[in-house]
Every structure is written in C-alpha cells, then in structure tokens.
Write an enzyme that holds these catalytic residues in place. Structure first.
Site, short mmCIF file in Angstrom:
data_model
loop_
_atom_site.label_atom_id
_atom_site.label_comp_id
_atom_site.label_asym_id
_atom_site.label_seq_id
_atom_site.Cartn_x
_atom_site.Cartn_y
_atom_site.Cartn_z
N GLY A 54 0.78 -1.24 0.00
CA GLY A 54 0.00 0.00 0.00
C GLY A 54 0.81 1.29 0.00
O GLY A 54 0.37 2.31 -0.51
N GLU A 109 4.36 4.82 6.70
CA GLU A 109 3.11 4.04 6.62
C GLU A 109 2.09 4.79 5.79
O GLU A 109 1.97 6.01 5.89
CB GLU A 109 2.54 3.84 8.02
CG GLU A 109 2.89 2.51 8.65
CD GLU A 109 2.06 1.35 8.11
OE1 GLU A 109 1.69 1.35 6.93
OE2 GLU A 109 1.80 0.42 8.89
N ASP A 110 1.32 4.06 5.00
CA ASP A 110 0.21 4.69 4.29
C ASP A 110 -0.90 5.05 5.27
O ASP A 110 -1.36 6.18 5.31
CB ASP A 110 -0.31 3.79 3.15
CG ASP A 110 -0.47 2.33 3.58
OD1 ASP A 110 -0.28 2.02 4.76
OD2 ASP A 110 -0.79 1.51 2.71
N ASP A 113 -4.30 2.33 11.59
CA ASP A 113 -5.67 2.08 12.02
C ASP A 113 -5.65 1.69 13.51
O ASP A 113 -5.61 2.56 14.37
CB ASP A 113 -6.23 0.96 11.11
CG ASP A 113 -7.70 0.72 11.27
OD1 ASP A 113 -8.37 1.53 11.92
OD2 ASP A 113 -8.20 -0.28 10.74
N LYS A 141 -6.32 6.85 11.42
CA LYS A 141 -7.70 6.67 11.89
C LYS A 141 -7.68 6.59 13.42
O LYS A 141 -7.62 5.49 13.98
CB LYS A 141 -8.28 5.39 11.32
CG LYS A 141 -8.55 5.41 9.84
CD LYS A 141 -9.18 4.08 9.48
CE LYS A 141 -9.53 3.98 8.04
NZ LYS A 141 -9.93 2.60 7.70
N ASP A 169 -6.04 -0.11 -1.38
CA ASP A 169 -6.86 -0.95 -2.24
C ASP A 169 -8.15 -1.41 -1.57
O ASP A 169 -8.29 -1.35 -0.33
CB ASP A 169 -6.09 -2.21 -2.65
CG ASP A 169 -5.98 -3.20 -1.50
OD1 ASP A 169 -5.59 -2.78 -0.40
OD2 ASP A 169 -6.33 -4.38 -1.69
N ARG A 175 -5.88 1.23 -6.28
CA ARG A 175 -4.61 1.80 -5.81
C ARG A 175 -4.15 2.93 -6.71
O ARG A 175 -3.42 3.82 -6.29
CB ARG A 175 -3.51 0.73 -5.79
CG ARG A 175 -3.70 -0.39 -4.78
CD ARG A 175 -2.42 -1.22 -4.73
NE ARG A 175 -2.60 -2.52 -4.10
CZ ARG A 175 -2.53 -2.74 -2.79
NH1 ARG A 175 -2.32 -1.75 -1.96
NH2 ARG A 175 -2.67 -3.97 -2.32
P1 5GP Z 1 -3.56 -1.59 11.78
O1 5GP Z 1 -2.60 -2.66 12.21
O2 5GP Z 1 -3.10 -0.20 12.13
O3 5GP Z 1 -4.94 -1.86 12.30
O4 5GP Z 1 -3.74 -1.75 10.23
C1 5GP Z 1 -2.94 -1.13 9.33
C2 5GP Z 1 -3.14 -1.70 7.95
O5 5GP Z 1 -4.54 -1.96 7.69
C3 5GP Z 1 -2.73 -0.69 6.92
O6 5GP Z 1 -1.36 -0.79 6.63
C4 5GP Z 1 -3.62 -1.05 5.76
O7 5GP Z 1 -3.02 -2.07 5.00
C5 5GP Z 1 -4.87 -1.62 6.38
N1 5GP Z 1 -5.95 -0.60 6.41
C6 5GP Z 1 -6.46 0.03 7.49
N2 5GP Z 1 -7.44 0.88 7.12
C7 5GP Z 1 -7.55 0.78 5.78
C8 5GP Z 1 -8.40 1.42 4.82
O8 5GP Z 1 -9.28 2.25 5.11
N3 5GP Z 1 -8.22 1.07 3.50
C9 5GP Z 1 -7.29 0.15 3.12
N4 5GP Z 1 -7.20 -0.12 1.84
N5 5GP Z 1 -6.47 -0.47 4.00
C10 5GP Z 1 -6.60 -0.15 5.31
#
Ligand code: 5GP
Length: 202
Positions: A54, A109-110, A113, A141, A169, A175
């Site tokens: 991503g 990081e993109d 969450d 987020k 994606d 993407r």
């Molecule tokens: P975390 O471990 O912080 O919960 O998750 C991070 C990963 O979840 C990100 O690197 C991404 O790949 C995915 N992710 C979280 N939110 C989104 C979203 O709204 N859209 C997409 N495409 N991926 C997300």
C-alpha cells in the site's frame, strides 16, 4: 471537486461514493511532510522504510519531496486481522535488504488504524539498533487505535471508514486513483461490514 477528481477516471465513477481528499490536497500535504523531514534530517542521510504494498505510491511521492540525501528500503508482511485471536501478530514475508544498525530510520506508513501492525514492526526494527526511529504516516484513523504510537509526521486524520486510492486498495483495486475515496456500498460483496471489508495485510 468530487466531479473534477473523477473526470479522468470514468471507469471508476460508478464505484466511488465520495472523494474525501483530492489529488491536490494530498500532494500539498506530502510536499509539506517532505520539507519537514528535509529540515529535521539535514546532514543525516535518513533511511525510509516502507511496508509493501500500500505504501508504494505515498513513498514514491514523499521520497521526491525530500530535498536531502536519503535512502529507501521495503519490507513486506502478512498479518492476521485485528478481529482475530492472533491480532497484532505479523509475519515478515520480505525483510529489509539494508542494515539499519546506527541508521536514522523513518518508518513510512500509508495508513495507521488500530496501530497493531505498526507496533509490531517498530519493535522489530528497534531491536536492530537504529540510531533513531520515527514514524511518518499519511493517513491516520485515531478512533480505532488500540496502541498509542507517536506519529512524528502525520498527513491527515480520517474517520473510521474503509478508504481507497493513493495506493490503498479494496481487493487489490483502486490503488491507482490519485485521490482518496469512499466506495459505494454496492461494491462490497456478501454484506460485509464496510469498515472491515477488504482490509489488507500490507
Ligand atoms: P492496523 O494494524 O493499524 O490496524 O492496520 C494497518 C493496515 O490496515 C494498513 O497498513 C492497511 O493495509 C490496512 N488498512 C487500514 N485501514 C484501511 C483502509 O481504510 N483502507 C485500506 N485499503 N487499508 C486499510
């Protein structure tokens, strides 16, 4: 703004519910992040580390917005979903090619969450003895955060919705959109909840 963003991408128009951030808004923020990093790391040759896939769009733009010498490396991971028993457990599929011992590392990081993936990877990288380790995340987020991680460089705070575009994606699509968007509910198959649907490992 929404219609202008979509004009060049008519094939995607039926699937897009709303454009949250235009390409221009994202570009301006990425430039500002690049400038801040260039000032903070002047004379230090930082190493930018990104998690595939991503992040590749953001990292390509951020790297070119940085006006000092800097290097790039990638890792690739598979993680279990935040809802599963093993949440926060991440498996490295591709490790870094470069050593980070004694390096000034910026973890790029993109989107952050829950923070579980980032937390796991930061601990992994920290154990390798970098001189410094900071995080640059384009999208954040905050509502879903389970672990508090300081984001030294941050682009945008977002609501708790699945977003696509600018490298992000849904089932490997979208993407290539240069803007950030919400999808039409009809895109999600099988009645999955929108904020869980299509969450990927990268
Ligand atoms: P975390 O471990 O912080 O919960 O998750 C991070 C990963 O979840 C990100 O690197 C991404 O790949 C995915 N992710 C979280 N939110 C989104 C979203 O709204 N859209 C997409 N495409 N991926 C997300």
């Amino acid at each position: 703004m929404q219609r202008e963003s979509l004009e060049a991408y008519p094939a995607f128009a039926p699937a897009i519910r709303e454009v949250l951030l235009s390409a221009e808004e994202i570009e301006a923020r990425v430039q500002a992040l690049g400038q801040a990093i260039s000032q903070d790391y002047a004379g230090r040759n930082p190493l930018l580390v990104g998690v595939l896939r991503g992040v590749f769009v953001f990292l390509a733009d951020l790297y070119r917005a940085i006006t000092i010498p800097a290097e790039v490396d990638f890792i690739s991971v598979a993680s279990y979903s935040a809802e599963s028993r093993d949440r926060g457990v991440v498996r490295l599929i591709k490790d870094l090619d470069l050593s980070i011992m004694g390096r000034d590392v910026i973890f790029v990081e993109d989107i952050v969450d829950t923070g579980l993936t980032l937390n796991f990877l930061l601990r992994n990288l920290q154990a390798r003895g970098p001189a410094s380790l900071e995080v640059c995340a384009l999208f954040n987020k905050p509502k879903r955060r389970l672990i508090d991680i300081p984001l030294k460089y941050k682009g945008f705070d977002l609501p708790d919705r699945l977003v696509v575009g600018y490298g992000l994606d849904y089932r490997e699509r979208y993407r290539n959109l240069p803007f950030l968007a919400l999808l039409e509910p009809s895109v999600f198959l099988g009645g999955e909840k929108e904020n869980n649907a299509g969450r990927r490992t990268e």
